[in-house]
Structures are given as C-alpha cells and as structure tokens.
Design an enzyme around this catalytic site. Structure first.
Site, mmCIF file in Angstrom:
data_model
loop_
_atom_site.group_PDB
_atom_site.id
_atom_site.type_symbol
_atom_site.label_atom_id
_atom_site.label_comp_id
_atom_site.label_asym_id
_atom_site.label_seq_id
_atom_site.Cartn_x
_atom_site.Cartn_y
_atom_site.Cartn_z
ATOM 1 N N CYS A 22 4.502 -1.632 6.099
ATOM 2 C CA CYS A 22 4.798 -0.298 6.625
ATOM 3 C C CYS A 22 3.618 0.618 6.286
ATOM 4 O O CYS A 22 2.701 0.221 5.544
ATOM 5 C CB CYS A 22 6.063 0.240 5.962
ATOM 6 S SG CYS A 22 5.860 0.384 4.166
ATOM 7 N N HIS B 5 6.195 -4.097 -4.206
ATOM 8 C CA HIS B 5 6.870 -5.262 -4.767
ATOM 9 C C HIS B 5 6.545 -6.525 -3.974
ATOM 10 O O HIS B 5 7.364 -7.032 -3.212
ATOM 11 C CB HIS B 5 8.385 -5.016 -4.819
ATOM 12 C CG HIS B 5 8.778 -4.042 -5.881
ATOM 13 N ND1 HIS B 5 9.927 -3.295 -5.844
ATOM 14 C CD2 HIS B 5 8.160 -3.689 -7.034
ATOM 15 C CE1 HIS B 5 9.999 -2.529 -6.926
ATOM 16 N NE2 HIS B 5 8.935 -2.750 -7.644
ATOM 17 N N HIS C 89 6.385 3.446 -5.287
ATOM 18 C CA HIS C 89 7.803 3.763 -5.522
ATOM 19 C C HIS C 89 8.010 5.111 -6.187
ATOM 20 O O HIS C 89 9.140 5.545 -6.360
ATOM 21 C CB HIS C 89 8.441 2.670 -6.385
ATOM 22 C CG HIS C 89 8.189 1.302 -5.832
ATOM 23 N ND1 HIS C 89 7.233 0.453 -6.334
ATOM 24 C CD2 HIS C 89 8.735 0.672 -4.780
ATOM 25 C CE1 HIS C 89 7.214 -0.655 -5.629
ATOM 26 N NE2 HIS C 89 8.106 -0.556 -4.679
ATOM 27 N N GLU D 184 11.890 2.857 -7.743
ATOM 28 C CA GLU D 184 12.054 4.115 -6.994
ATOM 29 C C GLU D 184 13.236 4.931 -7.535
ATOM 30 O O GLU D 184 13.144 6.150 -7.729
ATOM 31 C CB GLU D 184 12.267 3.810 -5.503
ATOM 32 C CG GLU D 184 12.414 5.083 -4.679
ATOM 33 C CD GLU D 184 12.808 4.815 -3.236
ATOM 34 O OE1 GLU D 184 12.385 3.795 -2.655
ATOM 35 O OE2 GLU D 184 13.564 5.637 -2.683
ATOM 36 N N CYS E 113 14.165 5.026 5.039
ATOM 37 C CA CYS E 113 12.957 5.327 5.811
ATOM 38 C C CYS E 113 12.928 4.568 7.134
ATOM 39 O O CYS E 113 13.650 3.595 7.339
ATOM 40 C CB CYS E 113 11.720 5.053 4.981
ATOM 41 S SG CYS E 113 11.273 3.330 4.961
ATOM 42 N N SER F 150 13.210 -4.691 -2.664
ATOM 43 C CA SER F 150 14.522 -4.239 -2.213
ATOM 44 C C SER F 150 14.666 -4.370 -0.702
ATOM 45 O O SER F 150 15.646 -4.915 -0.193
ATOM 46 C CB SER F 150 14.717 -2.784 -2.642
ATOM 47 O OG SER F 150 15.875 -2.253 -2.073
ATOM 48 N N ASN F 151 13.660 -3.893 0.039
ATOM 49 C CA ASN F 151 13.832 -3.913 1.507
ATOM 50 C C ASN F 151 13.848 -5.344 2.042
ATOM 51 O O ASN F 151 14.524 -5.635 3.027
ATOM 52 C CB ASN F 151 12.786 -3.027 2.184
ATOM 53 C CG ASN F 151 11.446 -3.700 2.335
ATOM 54 O OD1 ASN F 151 11.229 -4.401 3.289
ATOM 55 N ND2 ASN F 151 10.557 -3.517 1.361
ATOM 56 N N SER G 58 6.701 -4.867 2.299
ATOM 57 C CA SER G 58 5.629 -5.071 1.318
ATOM 58 C C SER G 58 4.935 -6.423 1.474
ATOM 59 O O SER G 58 4.030 -6.742 0.700
ATOM 60 C CB SER G 58 6.200 -4.936 -0.100
ATOM 61 O OG SER G 58 7.383 -5.697 -0.228
HETATM 62 S S1 SF4 Z 1 9.394 1.093 2.878
HETATM 63 FE FE1 SF4 Z 1 8.869 2.401 1.135
HETATM 64 S S2 SF4 Z 1 6.643 2.508 1.205
HETATM 65 FE FE2 SF4 Z 1 7.306 1.790 3.221
HETATM 66 S S3 SF4 Z 1 7.464 3.661 4.460
HETATM 67 FE FE3 SF4 Z 1 9.488 3.215 3.604
HETATM 68 S S4 SF4 Z 1 9.547 4.465 1.728
HETATM 69 FE FE4 SF4 Z 1 7.416 4.296 2.321
#
Ligand code: SF4
Length: 500
Positions: A207, A236, A269, A321, A387, A416-417, A459
């Site tokens: 991202c 991460h 984070h 975070e 986000c 996490s994502n 990430s």
């Molecule tokens: S995943 Fe985390 S680093 Fe990537 S845009 Fe969203 S908040 Fe920002």
C-alpha cells in the site's frame, strides 16, 4: 515416459534411495561431470515427467551443519545459473518432517573442493557444493518445456570439517540415513505436477503507507551517518525487514537500545507520545515513517480526548499500532462484541470510538453495532479509520475466494492486515493459508487444488506473488486470471527529514 526419475551419483546414495521413492525410477549417474555426460543419453531415453537429483554435498554457508538438507533454488556452474522454481514446496514438506532445511543456491564444480576454494565459493552466496547437479539439470529441455526439477542434498562436511576427518565419515553415514528418510517426500513432491489456474486478487501487496515507510528507511540510510536505527519492524514483513537489514538498518524494540544523538526511524504503525518525548529528551534525530492514515487516527484520538469524551479503540491487543494509539491518553481497548457489551464509560452521552486501520471490516462492524446500540450518541470519526488499502484488499480477496479451491495469502504471521485476508477468504468457505513466501507452501495444500487464489497483505512485496506463480508454472501450465475490484493511485509524500 518414466514418470519420476531420481538420480544419485554415488553407489551409497543410490542404495539409500532405491526402493524408497514409491513409483520412481532411481538411477545412478556416477561421480563428477564427466561420468554424468556419459550417462545423459540414458536420461533422454527415460524422458522423465519429474526429476530429482539427490545425494550428499559439501556445505559452504557457515550456518550449515552436517545432516542439514539443502534444497536448491538454483544450480550454478561456470556457464551460469539455472533457477529451479518447482522445488520450493519440497522445502515446506521436509521441514514438516522435522528436518533442518535450507533453500538457496547450489554450485557444481568439476572436482572436490576444499579449504580456500570452499571459502571463495561461500563468498558467492552458494549454500553447498556438489559435482553433478548442474550438468544433469542443464541436460533437461529449456525452462518452458522442462518438467519439474529439484535438487536435494544432505550436508556431510562443512567448510569447518575437512573431508578426510573421521567425524566426516560418521557424518556421511548420518547423511545417508537422512537421505533414506526424505526419500518418500520426493514422491509427494512429484505428485504436485499438473496444470492449474490462478485467480489473482487486485489490489494486493504494498500500500502507499508501506511504500513510503520503506522509502523513508532507504533515504535515511543514504543521508544520515550509520547506524540508522528503526524502532520495531518498519512494516510487519520478514522479507522487508531482512532486505533493509542487509542495507544496514538496525532494528530495535525500544529506544533504550538506540545510542544518544543517533538517527531513529519510527515504524509505519506509529508511536505513543511518550516515545516521541523520550526521543526528544535523548536528542535523537527522528525520522517518522508513521503512515499518514495512522497519524489521522492519533489526531482523532487527541480531538475526542480533548473535549472530554470517553474514547474506545476497536483493535487488537499488543499490536504496534494499537499500542501507539492507546498511548495518546485514557483510551479503552475493545476487541470483540462481547467486550463492547461490557465496556463501562463515565457519561454514555459523551463517547467516541476509533478503529485500528487494518481490521476486518465485517468484524469491526459487529463491535460498532453493539456500541451504537448501547451508546446511541456515540461519535465516530468523519471518515472511516479502517484504511483504503485494508478495505480494497479484503474486497479483492472476497471476489476470488468463492471460485478458488484454495487461497494463498503472502504475508508474515504478525501482519494484521494479512491475517484478516486469510479470515475473509475462509469466511467464503475456502481453505486459506498465510505464507511468508513460496517456501512456506505445503504440498498437501496444492496437490488437489486446480484453481488457486493468490493475494498479498499490504506489507508483502509484490515479487513474492510472482515467485509463487513462477513455482506453480514450474509444476505445470498455469492460466492467470487477475480480478481487479478497484485501482489505487494514492501516494504519500515523504517527511521533510528525507524529502528532496
Ligand atoms: S495498511 Fe497501514 S500503512 Fe498501509 S495505508 Fe493502511 S494504514 Fe497505511
């Protein structure tokens, strides 16, 4: 066609393998490239559907120990290198059998190498040295026609245990036992060969916040005296961290590991205000890689706290975070709908909630529903905290999961994502697994999966996806169908400390 062919150079290696690889033809080619050349007509007669070169080898990398297994990611000789992408599922399979397995380059030489020659070869980055693999692999058809090929070697001697020592004889016997033990896994690996379809989720991988954070560390390494420290993992992902470490970044857990007056980068984070204050007190040069979308959550937290609201943060305990946002003041963490039912506030008419940026949208909404029912006047941020990158990647994996036999998510276990992408895929009823790279894919996952969905956490570097597709292509023809649910064009500017 001979199906699976397993080739060993020495009589002892042959004896360790023959009869132990179900349904395979086990061949002995003789020791050294000259004997291999004389044996090669036999290989073309056999025309294997899959080929394994197996045996023992000499270790080059200092981390190798006698008895370790090396699976070659490529073989090298004086003519160049041949990449062996099909071999990586064998890595996970052998590791699952409890073996110490290394995955990396193998070099083939014309004669036994010892002493200084080994040290020279080690400097090239090769893990191990043998005498036959490159000549055998080169004899196979060009890459696009080549059947799946793997080279598997058990380490007998290392750069620190010369060949003639008695201990090496013992290690040789042990290595042959390991070779016997791993033999059945070669069959399971060969059974992976076949055509597949790949459903590629779009968007996937980096991202804007992650790209910016990596850029910041690289710029800091260029501009400021070394060492440049990074507090916590910048993002991460194990590959990103290893890459930046190789460029000179020093990762630490806390500021007390950073010497006064040096440069420290704060991770994407974000950090608690106490960490910023400590850095200022210690006269550290701070380069802040906090994602602007995380910084926005901090700003909201300060605004809600400043007007006296009870602030609730929906997030995961222990995440970097969450830890940073909680540090803004008296904020209560709410992780589940059950906790939302119990959370206590001083004035139910003055409550606000925030959300960690990388949560699963559906799961977070369950918590929000409870909070809205309990506190009808609860305030939320004007724009969503989860986000755009998290939301888009979840939508994208949802769009492929239902049509796939299996979903592979590239990402690290602490991302996490990436974990949320696995959960979203699993909620579609499709098995889904998180892997750091192609080497983490277990053969049993892909053996019967003809349609494989692939995505990557925000990430995870994009090349990891390419490598998985390359591995599947090396196992058979692959048709790639990319499904893009939305296009992303967000870019964040760099902080002044590293901007041009
Ligand atoms: S995943 Fe985390 S680093 Fe990537 S845009 Fe969203 S908040 Fe920002």
């Amino acid at each position: 066609m001979a199906g699976l062919v397993v080739v060993a150079a020495l009589r002892t290696e042959y004896a360790a393998l023959v009869g132990r690889v179900p349904g395979a033809v086990v061949e002995r080619c003789g020791m050294g490239p000259e004997r291999v050349r004389r044996w090669l007509p036999r290989l073309s007669d056999l025309a294997p559907d899959a080929l394994v070169v197996a045996g023992v080898a000499g270790g080059l990398d200092p981390s190798l120990r006698p008895g370790d297994v090396v699976v070659a990611s490529e073989v090298r000789d004086e003519r160049g290198r041949i990449v062996l992408r099909a071999a990586s599922p064998l890595v996970a399979e052998l590791r699952s059998m409890g073996m110490r397995v290394h995955y990396g380059p193998m070099v083939s030489c014309d004669k036994l190498v010892t002493g200084q020659q080994r040290e020279q070869l080690a400097k090239t980055g090769a893990l191990a040295v043998d005498m036959e693999s490159a000549a055998i692999v080169r004899a196979m058809s060009p890459a696009h026609e080549r059947p799946p090929v793997a080279v598997v070697r058990v380490i007998v001697d290392t750069a620190f245990t010369p060949v003639a020592r008695l201990s090496t004889v013992v290690a040789g016997a042990r290595a042959l036992l390991t070779l016997r033990r791993l033999a059945p896994a070669l069959r399971r690996w060969a059974d992976l060969a076949g055509p597949r379809r790949v459903l590629l989720a779009g968007p996937r991988s980096f991202c804007a916040g992650v790209e910016r954070a990596i850029d910041i560390v690289e710029q800091a390494l260029r501009r400021y005296p070394r060492p440049v420290y990074v507090r916590r993992q910048i993002v991460h992902n194990a590959h990103v961290v290893a890459d930046l470490q190789s460029q000179g970044a020093v990762f630490v857990d806390e500021l007390d590991e950073v010497p006064d007056g040096t440069t420290v980068v704060f991770s994407a984070h974000g950090v608690a205000p106490a960490v910023r204050a400590e850095a200022a007190r210690r006269n550290l040069r701070v380069v802040d890689a906090t994602c602007p979308l995380v910084a926005k959550v901090h700003t909201e937290a300060r605004r809600f706290l400043g007007r006296g609201d009870s602030v609730l943060l929906i997030g995961h305990n222990g995440h970097d975070e969450t830890e940073g946002t909680l540090g803004e003041g008296n904020i209560q963490l709410v992780q589940t709908p059950e906790q939302a039912e119990r959370v206590d506030v001083s004035d139910p008419t003055k409550v606000a909630f925030l959300t960690q940026t990388t949560l699963a949208v559906e799961e977070a909404n369950k918590v929000v529903d409870v909070l809205r029912r309990r506190f009808p006047l609860i305030e939320s941020p004007p724009t969503e905290d989860i986000c755009y990158a998290t939301t888009n990647r979840q939508d994208a994996v949802r769009a492929i999961a239902g049509d796939a036999d299996l979903v592979l998510v590239l990402g690290s276990q602490n991302s996490s994502n990436s974990l949320r992408l696995v959960e979203v895929a699993q909620r579609s009823g499709t098995p889904a697994f998180l892997v750091d790279d192609a080497g983490g894919i277990l053969p049993e996952w892909i053996e019967h999966s003809r349609t494989i969905g692939i995505t990557a956490g925000a990430s995870a570097p994009p090349h990891l996806v390419d490598e998985v597709i390359g591995m599947l292509r090396a196992l058979g023809p692959v048709e790639v169908d990319e499904r893009v649910v939305t296009h992303e064009d967000i870019k964040f500017t760099l902080p002044k400390e590293v901007a041009d």
